[in-house]
Design a protein around this motif. Structure first.
Motif, PDB file in Angstrom:
ATOM      1  N   VAL A  19       0.856  -1.184   0.000  1.00 15.75           N
ATOM      2  CA  VAL A  19       0.000   0.000   0.000  1.00 15.75           C
ATOM      3  C   VAL A  19       0.893   1.236   0.000  1.00 15.75           C
ATOM      4  CG1 VAL A  19      -2.014  -1.010   1.127  1.00 15.75           C
ATOM      5  CG2 VAL A  19      -0.167  -0.115   2.525  1.00 15.75           C
ATOM      6  N   PHE A  22       1.460   3.829   5.045  1.00 11.25           N
ATOM      7  CA  PHE A  22       1.336   2.987   6.235  1.00 11.25           C
ATOM      8  C   PHE A  22       2.096   3.677   7.360  1.00 11.25           C
ATOM      9  CE2 PHE A  22       4.633   1.408   3.334  1.00 11.25           C
ATOM     10  CZ  PHE A  22       5.758   1.676   4.069  1.00 11.25           C
ATOM     11  N   PRO A  23       1.772   3.327   8.622  1.00 16.83           N
ATOM     12  CA  PRO A  23       2.485   3.959   9.736  1.00 16.83           C
ATOM     13  C   PRO A  23       3.938   3.476   9.786  1.00 16.83           C
ATOM     14  CG  PRO A  23       0.878   2.344  10.539  1.00 16.83           C
ATOM     15  CD  PRO A  23       0.692   2.429   9.072  1.00 16.83           C
ATOM     16  N   LEU A  26       5.559   1.653  12.928  1.00 19.13           N
ATOM     17  CA  LEU A  26       5.177   0.250  13.112  1.00 19.13           C
ATOM     18  C   LEU A  26       5.931  -0.639  12.123  1.00 19.13           C
ATOM     19  CD1 LEU A  26       3.539  -1.988  14.436  1.00 19.13           C
ATOM     20  CD2 LEU A  26       1.591  -1.386  12.995  1.00 19.13           C
ATOM     21  N   LEU A 107       1.600  -3.860  19.042  1.00 20.38           N
ATOM     22  CA  LEU A 107       1.134  -3.956  17.653  1.00 20.38           C
ATOM     23  C   LEU A 107       2.103  -4.727  16.761  1.00 20.38           C
ATOM     24  CD1 LEU A 107      -0.215  -0.344  17.052  1.00 20.38           C
ATOM     25  CD2 LEU A 107      -1.556  -2.442  17.369  1.00 20.38           C
ATOM     26  N   SER A 111       1.023  -7.924  14.719  1.00 14.81           N
ATOM     27  CA  SER A 111       1.209  -7.957  13.256  1.00 14.81           C
ATOM     28  C   SER A 111       2.024  -9.181  12.844  1.00 14.81           C
ATOM     29  CB  SER A 111       1.944  -6.701  12.775  1.00 14.81           C
ATOM     30  OG  SER A 111       1.248  -5.541  13.149  1.00 14.81           O
ATOM     31  N   ILE A 114      -0.144 -12.308  12.921  1.00 17.24           N
ATOM     32  CA  ILE A 114      -1.071 -12.326  11.784  1.00 17.24           C
ATOM     33  C   ILE A 114      -0.322 -12.605  10.475  1.00 17.24           C
ATOM     34  CG2 ILE A 114      -2.663 -10.896  10.429  1.00 17.24           C
ATOM     35  CD1 ILE A 114      -3.252  -9.464  13.216  1.00 17.24           C
ATOM     36  N   ASN A 115       0.817 -11.934  10.294  1.00 19.23           N
ATOM     37  CA  ASN A 115       1.583 -12.147   9.057  1.00 19.23           C
ATOM     38  C   ASN A 115       2.101 -13.578   8.947  1.00 19.23           C
ATOM     39  OD1 ASN A 115       1.039  -9.500   8.602  1.00 19.23           O
ATOM     40  ND2 ASN A 115       3.152  -8.849   8.279  1.00 19.23           N
TER      41      ASN A 115
ATOM     42  N   SER B 139      -6.327 -12.055   7.310  1.00 17.42           N
ATOM     43  CA  SER B 139      -5.008 -11.561   7.721  1.00 17.42           C
ATOM     44  C   SER B 139      -4.726 -10.198   7.095  1.00 17.42           C
ATOM     45  CB  SER B 139      -3.907 -12.564   7.383  1.00 17.42           C
ATOM     46  OG  SER B 139      -3.918 -12.882   6.015  1.00 17.42           O
ATOM     47  N   LYS B 140      -5.154 -10.018   5.846  1.00 21.07           N
ATOM     48  CA  LYS B 140      -4.927  -8.731   5.177  1.00 21.07           C
ATOM     49  C   LYS B 140      -5.555  -7.581   5.961  1.00 21.07           C
ATOM     50  CE  LYS B 140      -5.975  -6.310   0.868  1.00 21.07           C
ATOM     51  NZ  LYS B 140      -6.594  -6.425  -0.462  1.00 21.07           N
ATOM     52  N   SER B 142      -6.465  -7.574   9.109  1.00 22.85           N
ATOM     53  CA  SER B 142      -6.139  -7.550  10.543  1.00 22.85           C
ATOM     54  C   SER B 142      -4.740  -7.010  10.810  1.00 22.85           C
ATOM     55  CB  SER B 142      -6.205  -8.967  11.138  1.00 22.85           C
ATOM     56  OG  SER B 142      -7.402  -9.588  10.832  1.00 22.85           O
ATOM     57  N   GLY B 143      -3.818  -7.325   9.917  1.00 21.90           N
ATOM     58  CA  GLY B 143      -2.402  -7.098  10.226  1.00 21.90           C
ATOM     59  C   GLY B 143      -1.829  -5.797   9.700  1.00 21.90           C
ATOM     60  N   PHE B 144      -0.614  -5.911   9.209  1.00 19.65           N
ATOM     61  CA  PHE B 144       0.122  -4.781   8.652  1.00 19.65           C
ATOM     62  C   PHE B 144       0.481  -5.125   7.218  1.00 19.65           C
ATOM     63  CE2 PHE B 144       3.902  -2.448   7.566  1.00 19.65           C
ATOM     64  CZ  PHE B 144       3.658  -1.197   8.081  1.00 19.65           C
ATOM     65  N   PRO B 145       0.403  -4.232   6.255  1.00 20.28           N
ATOM     66  CA  PRO B 145       0.164  -2.789   6.322  1.00 20.28           C
ATOM     67  C   PRO B 145      -1.279  -2.345   6.110  1.00 20.28           C
ATOM     68  CG  PRO B 145       0.971  -3.366   4.143  1.00 20.28           C
ATOM     69  CD  PRO B 145       0.858  -4.657   4.915  1.00 20.28           C
ATOM     70  N   ASN B 146      -2.221  -3.291   5.848  1.00 20.94           N
ATOM     71  CA  ASN B 146      -3.585  -2.888   5.495  1.00 20.94           C
ATOM     72  C   ASN B 146      -4.595  -2.928   6.634  1.00 20.94           C
ATOM     73  OD1 ASN B 146      -3.514  -2.803   2.391  1.00 20.94           O
ATOM     74  ND2 ASN B 146      -2.599  -4.796   2.834  1.00 20.94           N
ATOM     75  N   CYS B 149      -4.149  -3.525  12.774  1.00 17.60           N
ATOM     76  CA  CYS B 149      -2.870  -3.225  13.450  1.00 17.60           C
ATOM     77  C   CYS B 149      -2.271  -1.942  12.873  1.00 17.60           C
ATOM     78  CB  CYS B 149      -1.863  -4.369  13.265  1.00 17.60           C
ATOM     79  SG  CYS B 149      -2.238  -5.824  14.248  1.00 17.60           S
ATOM     80  N   ALA B 150      -2.307  -1.831  11.542  1.00 16.17           N
ATOM     81  CA  ALA B 150      -1.809  -0.606  10.903  1.00 16.17           C
ATOM     82  C   ALA B 150      -2.659   0.580  11.346  1.00 16.17           C
ATOM     83  CB  ALA B 150      -1.822  -0.751   9.390  1.00 16.17           C
ATOM     84  N   GLN B 152      -4.249   1.103  14.198  1.00 18.22           N
ATOM     85  CA  GLN B 152      -3.796   1.544  15.527  1.00 18.22           C
ATOM     86  C   GLN B 152      -2.434   2.208  15.427  1.00 18.22           C
ATOM     87  OE1 GLN B 152      -4.674   1.847  18.597  1.00 18.22           O
ATOM     88  NE2 GLN B 152      -6.672   0.906  18.555  1.00 18.22           N
ATOM     89  N   GLY B 153      -1.584   1.637  14.566  1.00 16.00           N
ATOM     90  CA  GLY B 153      -0.224   2.167  14.424  1.00 16.00           C
ATOM     91  C   GLY B 153      -0.209   3.628  13.982  1.00 16.00           C
ATOM     92  N   TRP B 154      -1.207   4.026  13.168  1.00 15.58           N
ATOM     93  CA  TRP B 154      -1.280   5.427  12.716  1.00 15.58           C
ATOM     94  C   TRP B 154      -1.351   6.394  13.893  1.00 15.58           C
ATOM     95  CZ3 TRP B 154       0.244   7.448   8.464  1.00 15.58           C
ATOM     96  CH2 TRP B 154       0.120   6.773   7.240  1.00 15.58           C
ATOM     97  N   ASP B 161      -2.167  10.030   8.035  1.00 14.18           N
ATOM     98  CA  ASP B 161      -2.930  10.072   6.796  1.00 14.18           C
ATOM     99  C   ASP B 161      -4.351   9.622   7.151  1.00 14.18           C
ATOM    100  OD1 ASP B 161      -2.886  10.159   3.697  1.00 14.18           O
ATOM    101  OD2 ASP B 161      -3.867   8.262   4.190  1.00 14.18           O
ATOM    102  N   SER B 164      -6.178   6.705   5.214  1.00 14.65           N
ATOM    103  CA  SER B 164      -5.601   5.382   5.514  1.00 14.65           C
ATOM    104  C   SER B 164      -5.926   4.972   6.951  1.00 14.65           C
ATOM    105  CB  SER B 164      -4.081   5.387   5.357  1.00 14.65           C
ATOM    106  OG  SER B 164      -3.720   5.821   4.082  1.00 14.65           O
TER     107      SER B 164
END
Lengths: 288, 288
Positions: A19, A22-23, A26, A107, A111, A114-115, B139-140, B142-146, B149-150, B152-154, B161, B164
């Motif tokens: 994407v 992204f933060p 993190l 986090l 992550s 999940i990954n 997983s997409k 729930s996790g990072f970067p989408n 978790c992402a 909350q990370g923001w 942003d 996002s």
């Protein structure tokens, strides 16, 4: 093998779609949690077993090894949090929450968990059934009631069941390593339980010895945690010499438990080498 | 539908093999995190979409709905931690870390994430390919970067942003809900993205309104968090009346985005009812 592991983890770490935004902190914390790695012992065992079983779909083995290491790294990040070990250093550098803050550390661990599962799912195009079994095996030995989450959970109980505690806290991911290695190569995981359990037990005793005998600088992490947190430890149980003899016995048992497979001899050699290294480390720590 | 959801979650929550001994407080904390539930809105959407697409393998839909709700509950447990919102109450009772301690709360969240993926994997005997796609979708988002978790990370970034942030923090699990509903019933998930994104947007605005207009007792959780934590909020952006108009527009867009499918009309009715309920809640909160 280490370069294959590093490449696989790098490829699989953020394998979901790219994407634009992204933060950044993190992203950085996730990478910091995984690189540079420690000994990568769990993926090494997984790949060694897969190779001993012919490793006919290397992409699946790579995904399995990466997923297992991501779960392990996630557990280190969460275990280091102030509400657990409150560790300052890990692998010779500040722990993730010290470097990025506590919420980013939570986090980053989430992550990574999940990954791990998404990287397995991405490999299912090579074999749906192997990936389904890998997912079941990894989740079983990571979560509750059998996995490392349960292992950590035992530390909050007034009456710890020591066998269950050690099995799930340390043994679980080693059993996952041997069984996932077998599954990756299309073999039955059941006969590989014993080897994983024994290697896990050996590491638990070795880790207990390091915690008691080493200092922070030599072990790369905060030591003396067991005593500080009043946790069970093999040296408390068997005494120093007793714990060392116990470690030797377990390692011998591990080697004799290796199931019949094409690369059986080579795998036995590898475990013997690791065992020798483990005994050496403990000898040298006594001098330290 | 709610009783189907509750039964499915109960069945899938600790679906891995039973063991004799496990840490009781962690088991209890996991159950406390999931039961009694909130509105179960995400699994309701998932099941509604699956039913609109014919729901030909209900066991897969049940597993998908349970997995999605487990991830949602895990995110609530971790988001309530002192290092995030430091919430005292959730769903009208003490938050998990208040009831069980911080470390058990971290482990309960971790266990729920892992069990979500194991419950999907257990359903793969019904259709390997659907489960692989469900795992990738979950997983997409729930996790990072989408994923969440992402999202909350923001909140730790100096420059957020906003698009996002909202998309991943709130939208992600609603998109997962509509797309996983479609995948569970063997349909293409792509046309279902829009509906999930719009429902997510509506919930974000509704949640912002609740956070500003409600009190703790009426919302069942700690309110005023956005102001306290200096987080972006639709009322800050559009003003109170502007935010309410914005919510109405989004809901109208959601209904018109429903893809063509066997149960299209019924699904539209359901979204309309939910929308009316959402607008009502916000009207009543203004009086409160």
């Amino acid at each position: 093998m280490i370069s294959r592991i590093e490449e696989a983890i790098q490829k699989n770490l953020c394998s979901s779609s790219i994407v634009d935004k992204f933060p950044e902190s993190l992203r950085s914390a996730i990478e910091y949690s995984v690189f540079p790695g420690g000994a990568r012992i769990r993926p090494t065992i997984l790949m060694s077993v897969a190779k001993a079983c012919d490793d006919d779909i290397p992409d699946i083995t790579d995904a399995a090894a990466s997923a297992l290491e991501m779960i392990h790294c996630a557990s280190l990040v969460h275990d280091d949090l102030p509400c657990f070990d409150n560790g300052d250093t890990r692998r010779g550098k500040p722990t993730v929450h010290k470097a990025y803050g506590e919420n980013t550390a939570v986090l980053a661990g989430d992550s990574l968990i999940i990954n791990a599962f998404s990287c397995l799912a991405l490999a299912s195009r090579h074999s749906h059934s192997r990936v389904a079994n890998l997912t079941l095996c990894l989740s079983k030995f990571s979560g509750f009631p059998n996995g490392i989450c349960a292992g950590q959970g035992w530390e909050n109980e007034l009456n710890i069941d020591l066998k269950s505690y050690h099995m799930s806290k340390t043994g679980a991911l080693f059993i996952a390593a041997t069984q996932m290695g077998a599954i990756s190569a299309g073999h039955d995981p059941d006969p590989w339980f014993e080897l994983g359990a024994r290697i896990g037990e050996a590491f638990q005793v070795a880790d207990d010895l390091i915690d008691v005998l080493s200092d922070d600088k030599n072990s790369g992490k905060s030591v003396g945690q067991d005593e500080k947190n009043n946790r069970p430890n093999a040296i408390r149980e068997f005494g120093l010499e007793g714990a060392k003899r116990h470690l030797q016995d377990i390692l011998a048992g591990a080697i004799s438990s290796i199931p019949s497979c094409p690369g059986e001899g080579e795998l036995a050699q590898l475990v013997k080498m690791q065992a020798a290294k483990m005994m050496e480390i403990n000898e040298s720590k006594i001098i330290v």
